[in-house]
Write an enzyme that holds these catalytic residues in place. Structure first.
Site, short mmCIF file in Angstrom:
data_model
loop_
_atom_site.label_atom_id
_atom_site.label_comp_id
_atom_site.label_asym_id
_atom_site.label_seq_id
_atom_site.Cartn_x
_atom_site.Cartn_y
_atom_site.Cartn_z
N CYS A 12 -4.42 -8.53 1.06
CA CYS A 12 -4.45 -7.13 0.61
C CYS A 12 -5.55 -6.45 1.42
O CYS A 12 -5.98 -6.98 2.44
CB CYS A 12 -4.62 -7.02 -0.90
N ASP B 156 0.22 -6.81 0.06
CA ASP B 156 0.54 -5.46 -0.39
C ASP B 156 0.56 -4.57 0.86
O ASP B 156 0.48 -5.06 2.00
CB ASP B 156 -0.41 -4.98 -1.50
C1 RB5 Z 1 -4.84 -1.02 -1.96
O1 RB5 Z 1 -5.26 0.25 -1.56
C2 RB5 Z 1 -6.05 -1.92 -2.21
O2 RB5 Z 1 -6.63 -1.58 -3.40
C3 RB5 Z 1 -5.61 -3.35 -2.19
O3 RB5 Z 1 -5.04 -3.65 -0.95
C4 RB5 Z 1 -6.69 -4.39 -2.38
O4 RB5 Z 1 -7.75 -4.22 -1.51
C5 RB5 Z 1 -7.11 -4.63 -3.76
O5 RB5 Z 1 -7.93 -5.51 -4.06
#
Ligand code: RB5
Length: 142
Positions: free
Chosen positions: A65, A8
């Site tokens: 992420c 992400d």
């Molecule tokens: C995004 O801000 C964040 O919530 C995502 O990258 C992750 O850490 C979620 O588990």
């Protein structure tokens, strides 16, 4: 071996570094995004990556992420996916040896880039021990 990578917005920069390392290590890479720092939803990218593994188009996956947590929760909803959110080289190695993890999840906001790349190298170089560990993973996974 072909590796699918996904991130992400919290993991997109580390994904680019890891992708470069994977190519340098000699792996083929399928990158399903995301490709910018614009905010996206990690489950969408976990799903895209997992599909490549379920269809046998890739053998392993690396999902990134901010913390690795969201990606691991999302990926583990698929029975044949064993996604390990690892925090260091030791847990990365053990996730292969004992858990036969086919997905490595990384937290870009918790890991130094060099550590993450070393974790990827070790994770891909480590084989599953089988034996009693196979019996255990068979209780929850295909
Ligand atoms: C995004 O801000 C964040 O919530 C995502 O990258 C992750 O850490 C979620 O588990």
């Amino acid at each position: 071996m072909k590796i699918v990578v996904a991130a992400d917005h919290g993991g997109v920069e580390l994904k680019e570094l890891i992708k470069r390392s994977l190519v340098a290590f000699g792996y083929e890479v399928e990158d399903v995004g995301c490709f910018s720092k614009d905010a996206v939803d990690y489950p969408d990218f976990a799903e895209k990556a997992v599909q490549f593994i379920l269809k046998n188009e890739c053998q392993m996956g690396i999902l990134i992420c901010g913390t690795g947590i969201g990606m691991s929760i999302a990926a583990n909803r698929y029975r044949s996916i064993r996604a390990a959110n690892c925090s260091n080289v030791y847990t990365a190695r053990m996730s292969r040896e004992h858990n036969n993890a086919n997905v490595l999840c990384l937290g870009a906001r918790v890991l130094e880039a060099d550590t993450a790349i070393e974790m990827v190298r070790v994770w891909l170089d480590t084989t599953f021990s089988g034996g009693r560990h196979q019996r255990r993973i068979a209780k929850f996974s295909d």
